[in-house]
Design an enzyme around this catalytic site. Structure first.
Site, PDB file in Angstrom:
ATOM      1  N   GLN A 959       0.863  -1.184   0.000  1.00 17.19           N
ATOM      2  CA  GLN A 959       0.000   0.000   0.000  1.00 17.19           C
ATOM      3  C   GLN A 959       0.894   1.227   0.000  1.00 17.19           C
ATOM      4  O   GLN A 959       1.679   1.432   0.933  1.00 17.19           O
ATOM      5  CB  GLN A 959      -0.918   0.009   1.228  1.00 17.19           C
ATOM      6  CG  GLN A 959      -1.830   1.218   1.309  1.00 17.19           C
ATOM      7  CD  GLN A 959      -2.882   1.218   0.218  1.00 17.19           C
ATOM      8  OE1 GLN A 959      -3.405   0.154  -0.157  1.00 17.19           O
ATOM      9  NE2 GLN A 959      -3.186   2.393  -0.307  1.00 17.19           N
ATOM     10  N   ALA A 961       1.428   5.547  -0.806  1.00 21.32           N
ATOM     11  CA  ALA A 961       0.760   6.788  -0.409  1.00 21.32           C
ATOM     12  C   ALA A 961      -0.371   7.125  -1.351  1.00 21.32           C
ATOM     13  O   ALA A 961      -1.378   7.717  -0.934  1.00 21.32           O
ATOM     14  CB  ALA A 961       1.775   7.930  -0.389  1.00 21.32           C
ATOM     15  N   GLY A 963      -1.947   4.840  -3.378  1.00 20.16           N
ATOM     16  CA  GLY A 963      -2.791   3.715  -3.718  1.00 20.16           C
ATOM     17  C   GLY A 963      -2.105   2.390  -3.422  1.00 20.16           C
ATOM     18  O   GLY A 963      -0.968   2.331  -2.917  1.00 20.16           O
ATOM     19  N   LYS A 981      -0.241  -0.462 -10.193  1.00 23.67           N
ATOM     20  CA  LYS A 981      -0.393   0.591  -9.183  1.00 23.67           C
ATOM     21  C   LYS A 981      -1.772   1.215  -9.371  1.00 23.67           C
ATOM     22  O   LYS A 981      -2.010   1.898 -10.361  1.00 23.67           O
ATOM     23  CB  LYS A 981       0.708   1.634  -9.341  1.00 23.67           C
ATOM     24  CG  LYS A 981       0.804   2.611  -8.190  1.00 23.67           C
ATOM     25  CD  LYS A 981       2.030   3.502  -8.366  1.00 23.67           C
ATOM     26  CE  LYS A 981       2.197   4.419  -7.188  1.00 23.67           C
ATOM     27  NZ  LYS A 981       3.388   5.291  -7.350  1.00 23.67           N
ATOM     28  N   ASP A1071      14.046  12.541  -6.197  1.00 26.76           N
ATOM     29  CA  ASP A1071      13.712  11.697  -5.047  1.00 26.76           C
ATOM     30  C   ASP A1071      14.486  10.386  -5.126  1.00 26.76           C
ATOM     31  O   ASP A1071      13.940   9.297  -4.951  1.00 26.76           O
ATOM     32  CB  ASP A1071      12.215  11.430  -4.992  1.00 26.76           C
ATOM     33  CG  ASP A1071      11.767  10.922  -3.627  1.00 26.76           C
ATOM     34  OD1 ASP A1071      12.543  11.112  -2.657  1.00 26.76           O
ATOM     35  OD2 ASP A1071      10.662  10.369  -3.537  1.00 26.76           O
TER      36      ASP A1071
END
Length: 1228
Positions: A959, A961, A963, A981, A1071
């Protein structure tokens, strides 16, 4: 003869110079002159005098039969010695004074004076000299000096004749002053051929002497300076000339004057008459003893009561009205009138004679005397035809004269029709009384009753305003700058919110560190705010506006700690002085709304202002009687809910409904309000009290807004009072939504105000509708804790127990659970039970929850309608519909805006609230349109098919953030496992990131980037089909294994390859961390999670947005500087440390302190650098250069020895297997 007053038309009086030696009244106006008439002949000047200290009514005195042969004859000889000197001075004044004759009276004066001159051609200087010093006429006597040539018998004959003629003309009062002469008067004048007696009623000679003397001193210069060459019959002013006076005398002799000498010719005595206000002898003070005259006057008036009634009605003759100039000139008769004990009975007659004989335009306006005993009804002066009217100098008289003046002044200037001013005694008497009433109005306006008038004026102006009054300053919509932090000279922060201080301290950033790097602290705090998932929510949470708080808990969270420093209850009157102050999470603006409710009704123990006073206090400063109810002015002085639980039954409601909440609105931002237990009981028991409260509440909008902060906070949500926000209301549009709330509230109250007397709203409706609207000011903004208030007419108000305590408690609950009891009730409140309150609160919350659900459904319907309209618009844009359909869609496209959807709430919200609501709706529509655009864009990107037909056997493996992550088999190739996803677009705060990720992945086909297979948009859910990396993320390896430098080098090489590809495409990943590096079972490495990646083009070669994970973030991002692709290189260096040490630097620190350390420490320090090789330390130092200009890029790093000498990817496969086994064992 007529009287002219240059400065003040009413200040004309005639007296003897000897009598004027006593009184020196500097307040009297100057410039009064007496002229003998328009015709040739000597002129006499008189000085205006103030009235004697005691004035008596002359209503009966003027018509008294004792006026013939009365003490006037005895006084004549005393003043003969002054004749010559005064005659000379009067001659000078006549010439100048005669120029002020009114045009409307000029012809009439000429006719009367011609008659006088023809009948009395022998008027001589001697007559003037004999008449100049006549004493003041006493009540019951007449000034017969003008007819002194005859004896007493002649006077009585003439009196008899005139009396007959008066009686004949009694029924002919309808003759107007400027048109016709009463036949009785003409007959009396022509038959008797007598000059009207210059009759002056004797009064207190001592007072007259003093007044005349002072006037002689003051006015002599004005009279001498007056123009002498002015024509005697030209005047356009309102002042009365002596010719006017002469015409009045000639036309109304039989009315007001009782001629004492029928044998004397009329013209000679008028021309030879000498005014008692002789300015020629200012220094003479000799005067007859007044006491005898006073006694005689009083006796005479008492004897003539019966005669006066008849004669006074006769004195209403229109002859006097022909010359209105005397109508307002108070004679000495008048002053005697005012002090007469019979003034009440005689006032009507006297007023009638005044209005008919003289113009009120000549009434004194500056007279002053403290000794007169005027009553309120003796306004108009009884102006007999005597040429000796004196100046009334009493304050009461002054006010009343002004009033009478305003009533009757038109008669002196305009030749009105017949019978207009020839009023009968009762009618004129009523006019006089109305004058006194007007005086009462003035006193009420400017005197002790000022509060009432001001309050009434405030009521009349309450609905203009915002108004106010109704002036409102809107808040910036969607403003995110909630605090401005500065740095003083000492390096300390100024304006740093307490939450930030707590955050810094909790993050381990000491004061010393803050002072060492203040700018870095500000940067990382700002970053921490911006990088939250929902920046607005995070910012609001900083001020304890938590969206997750229970909506049924009311506005109070009893156990919540203060979010901001608590303010003191520094309110005027100490409204909450005795109660402890505790800050509350709710904003000042919301408490303002609560104040509006709390202050509706005052505690019976407190002084209860009337409705008028309460309205007044809204526009004025709070009344001292309501001091205990005043609101503390500290914006942060909140009180928790528990302090407001009433602890005793409510006292009985007062007999009259009161609306005294106005005091709290002088300090709109105050939040600790004293409130009595009886307040809501009053409103619940008396429906009318609800309307009494409404006007005050409306005022508050207008007025209660003294400070811009309070006005802005008040405005922060008013229009959507009756429309609940969507279940997940976005904070950005919700701010304007809440902004319009207070306006909707005031508009909701206005109908109650307007119909308060005819259609009182039931207490339950007021309970559910109006009172609940106030606490819910910023509900839409923060998911605040109250349901939207229903319309007053149809609100499902919670049941109110019949008992007054229950009603009270229910009302208090409906208004505000947080209420501070007044200090006067503190002791009693401690002992009262609270179970009733709890029951009522439960019922109230249930009702409000139902109401919220109802309003939410309404809002959903509105939103569905808008969606439908927008779909029609899109169809129009895409050309799916023809022109007609497109036009129809466009007509429907602008739906009725939400603020207009609830017009029943009232139109009192004001332009600001409506505009705010429109702007809020526009923003919501814009966001909705943006979402629709995103969806439309996704539709173009995504495959229109159904993913369930292509991918089966979905198994959820994680799980995220945005979905869940599922594994599935491709139907076309059962051996191919894909990762799906799945995301719900409605729950995604930043849908554009999803599009960005899809676009980047779709356009980035590289061996070191997770392959994008396909995407689907199914029923609002976005399915992203990606390559499945069964080895998991690098994090699993890092946490479960120890990697060698060769293995670390392999990971860096593969990652750098992917970064080089992305950077070549102008994409910054932003990121890079171990979580986003995926491996398969063979050890192949691929970069994933492009949600935060950013595109860079030639124009925007640098980025300044705050994205990424704090621990792997480059210093330039933390410092909010421009950055480029090299931020990914820094993140790669941090990931190397993570692989070396098992975790990134500062991982044990709070994110905020980690940001601080990143910004201040520069390159992080290794725990055991000596154990590392030179190559890896060199490579790491190159990646972690604080100055990004010195930092290497991906291509340079790929050529470094550390990368070129690393292991193969296959060396990672054992690590992947070990990590997978350990992970599976942990899950078991």
């Amino acid at each position: 003869m007529s009287i002219l007053s240059e400065n003040n038309p009413t200040q004309t009086s005639i007296t003897d110079p000897n009598e004027s030696s006593h009184l020196h009244n500097p307040e009297l106006n100057s410039g009064t002159r007496v002229a003998s008439g328009p015709g040739p002949g000597p002129e006499v000047e008189s000085t205006p005098l103030a009235p004697p200290t005691e004035v008596m009514n002359t209503t009966s005195a003027n018509t008294s039969s004792l006026s013939l042969g009365s003490p006037m004859h005895e006084k004549i000889k005393q003043f003969d010695q002054d004749e010559v000197d005064t005659g000379e001075t009067n001659d000078r004044t006549i010439e100048s004074g005669s120029s002020d004759i009114d045009d409307s009276q000029q012809s009439h004066n000429n006719n009367n004076n011609n008659n006088n001159n023809e009948s009395n051609p022998e008027s001589s200087e001697a007559d003037d000299e004999k008449t100049q010093g006549m004493p003041p006429r006493m009540p019951g006597t007449f000034n017969v000096k003008g007819l002194h040539q005859g004896d007493d018998s002649d006077n009585e004959k003439q009196y008899t004749e005139l009396t007959k003629s008066i009686n004949k003309r009694t029924s002919k009062d309808s003759y107007s002053p400027g048109t016709l002469e009463s036949p009785g008067t003409l007959n009396a004048l022509e038959t008797n051929n007598v000059s009207p007696a210059v009759i002056e009623e004797e009064q207190h000679t001592s007072s007259l002497e003093d007044l005349s003397l002072s006037l002689q001193h003051q006015n002599e210069n004005a009279r001498l300076s007056a123009p002498r060459s002015a024509p005697p019959q030209v005047s356009t002013s309102k002042t009365s000339s002596f010719h006017d006076m002469s015409s009045v005398i000639s036309s109304s002799t039989s009315v007001h004057k009782i001629p004492s000498n029928p044998t004397s010719t009329r013209g000679s005595h008028l021309s030879s008459y000498k005014s008692t206000l002789d300015p020629g002898k200012p220094a003479q003070a000799a005067a007859p003893p007044p006491p005898e005259i006073d006694i005689d006057n009083l006796l005479t008036k008492s004897e003539l009561d019966s005669e006066t009634d008849t004669l006074s009605s006769a004195t209403n003759s229109p002859n006097l009205l022909r010359n209105d100039t005397l109508q307002g000139i108070p004679t000495r008769d008048d002053e005697n009138i005012d002090d007469s004990p019979r003034q009440l009975s005689q006032n009507t007659s006297a007023t009638s004679r005044n209005t008919s004989g003289t113009s009120t335009s000549t009434v004194v306006k500056n007279s002053r005397s403290g000794t007169s005993k005027l009553t309120s009804t003796s306004t108009a002066h009884n102006q007999t035809a005597a040429i000796t009217p004196i100046i009334p100098s009493h304050n009461k008289f002054h006010q009343q004269v002004i009033n009478t003046n305003s009533t009757n002044s038109s008669s002196s200037l305009e030749p009105l029709g017949v019978g207009i001013n020839s009023n009968s005694s009762p009618k004129n008497g009523k006019k006089r009384k109305s004058g006194s009433k007007v005086r009462g109005v003035f006193s009420s306006m400017f005197g002790k009753n000022k509060s009432t008038s001001s309050s009434s004026s405030s009521n009349s102006g309450s609905n203009s305003h915002s108004q106010e009054v109704n002036i409102k300053i809107s808040t910036p919509f969607n403003a995110k700058h909630l605090a401005h932090v500065g740095i003083d000279d000492n390096g300390s922060y100024t304006g740093l919110p307490i939450e930030w201080e707590r955050l810094l301290s909790a993050s381990g950033i000491t004061k010393k560190e803050q002072q060492q790097h203040p700018q870095a602290v500000m940067d990382i705090v700002a970053f921490y705010q911006d990088t939250s998932e929902n920046p607005d929510d995070a910012a609001f949470k900083k001020f304890h506006f938590d969206n997750n708080k229970s909506s049924s808990s009311g506005w109070s969270n009893e156990n919540t700690p203060p979010a901001t420093p608590g303010g003191s209850n520094s309110g005027s009157g100490g409204g909450g002085g005795g109660a402890p102050s505790s800050p509350h999470r709710t904003p000042p603006s919301s408490i303002i709304e609560k104040n509006n409710v709390e202050q509706k009704v005052i505690t019976p123990s407190q002084s209860m202002p009337t409705k008028t006073e309460s309205k007044q206090s809204e526009n004025q400063h709070p009344h001292e009687d309501n001091a205990t109810q005043y609101t503390p002015r500290t914006p942060t002085s909140h009180v928790q809910e528990g302090q407001f639980i009433p602890s005793r039954p409510a006292p009985k409601p007062p007999s009259t409904p009161l609306s005294s909440m106005s005091v709290s609105h002088k300090t709109p931002s105050s939040q600790s309000l004293p409130r009595s237990d009886s307040q809501s009981d009053i409103r619940s028991s008396t429906p009318k009290s609800h309307q009494d409260i409404s006007p005050s509440k409306i005022k508050i909008r207008s007025i209660s807004s003294k400070s811009l902060k309070s006005m802005r906070s008040r405005k922060s949500g008013d229009k959507f009072t009756h429309i609940a926000p969507a279940p997940p209301p976005p904070s950005l549009p919700s701010i304007p939504k809440s902004k319009s709330h207070s306006a909707s509230l005031s508009s909701q109250l206005r109908p109650a105000t307007n119909g308060s007397t005819t259609a009182p709203i039931p207490a339950s409706a007021a309970f559910g509708g109006e009172n609940n609207a106030l606490p819910r000011q910023r509900i839409n903004e923060f998911k605040a804790h109250r349901a939207p208030p229903p319309p007053p007419s149809a609100s499902p108000a919670p049941p109110v127990p019949p008992a007054p305590p229950a009603n009270l408690l229910s009302e208090q609950t409906s208004e505000i659970p947080q209420q501070r009891t007044a200090p006067s009730q503190a002791l009693a409140d401690v002992t009262a039970p609270t179970n009733i309150y709890e029951i009522q609160q439960t019922k109230y919350q249930e009702a409000q929850q139902k109401l919220r659900e109802k309003k939410a459904r309404e809002l959903e319907e509105i939103q569905r309608l808008r969606e439908k309209n927008e779909r029609q618009n899109r169809q129009q844009e895409t050309g799916q519909n023809n022109a007609d359909t497109a036009s129809g869609g466009s007509n429907i496209a602008p739906p009725v805006p939400v603020p207009n959807k609830k017009p029943p709430s009232g139109s009192g919200g004001g332009r600001d609230a409506k505009q705010a609501a429109l702007i809020a709706q526009k923003k919501r529509e814009e966001k909705k349109r943006k979402n629709l655009q995103i969806i439309a864009k996704l539709k173009t990107i995504c495959n229109p098919g159904d993913p369930n037909e292509l991918y089966v056997d979905l198994v959820k493996i994680g799980q995220g953030a945005s979905g869940g992550v599922f594994l599935a088999h491709d139907v076309r190739d059962k051996s191919n496992i894909v990762a799906i996803k799945q995301m719900n677009l409605e729950q995604q705060p930043k849908k554009e990131l999803i599009i960005n990720e899809i676009l980047v992945m779709k356009g980035s086909s590289h061996p070191n980037i997770v392959n994008f297979i396909d995407s689907y948009l199914l029923k609002g859910d976005l399915w992203v089909i990606m390559e499945y990396m069964e080895g998991g993320s690098l994090t699993d390896i890092v946490t479960h294994s120890v990697m060698t430098e060769g293995q670390i080098g392999v990971v860096c090489r593969e990652t750098l390859k992917g970064l080089k590809f992305l950077h070549s495409k102008g994409v910054i990943h932003r990121d890079i961390k171990s979580d986003n590096i995926l491996l398969n079972m063979d050890g192949n490495i691929k970069i994933t999670d492009f949600g935060f990646c950013a595109q860079i083009n030639e124009i925007n070669s640098k980025r300044i947005t705050m994205v990424g994970t704090p621990y792997w973030m480059a210093p330039e991002i933390v410092s909010r500087k421009e950055y480029g692709p090299k931020v990914d290189v820094w993140s790669l260096g941090i990931m190397i440390i993570e692989m070396l040490e098992g975790e990134p630097p500062y991982l044990n620190e709070t994110p905020l302190r980690a940001l601080y350390l990143i910004a201040t420490n520069g390159t992080p320090k290794l725990k055991d650098p000596e154990s590392l090789s030179y190559d890896i330390r060199k490579f790491l130092a190159w990646c972690l250069q604080v100055d990004f200009n010195k930092r290497a890029d991906a291509d340079e790093l790929l050529h470094d020895n550390f990368i070129t000498e690393c292991d193969d990817v296959s060396s990672l496969s054992p690590l992947v297997k070990i990590a997978r086994l350990k992970k599976m064992s942990e899950s078991d």
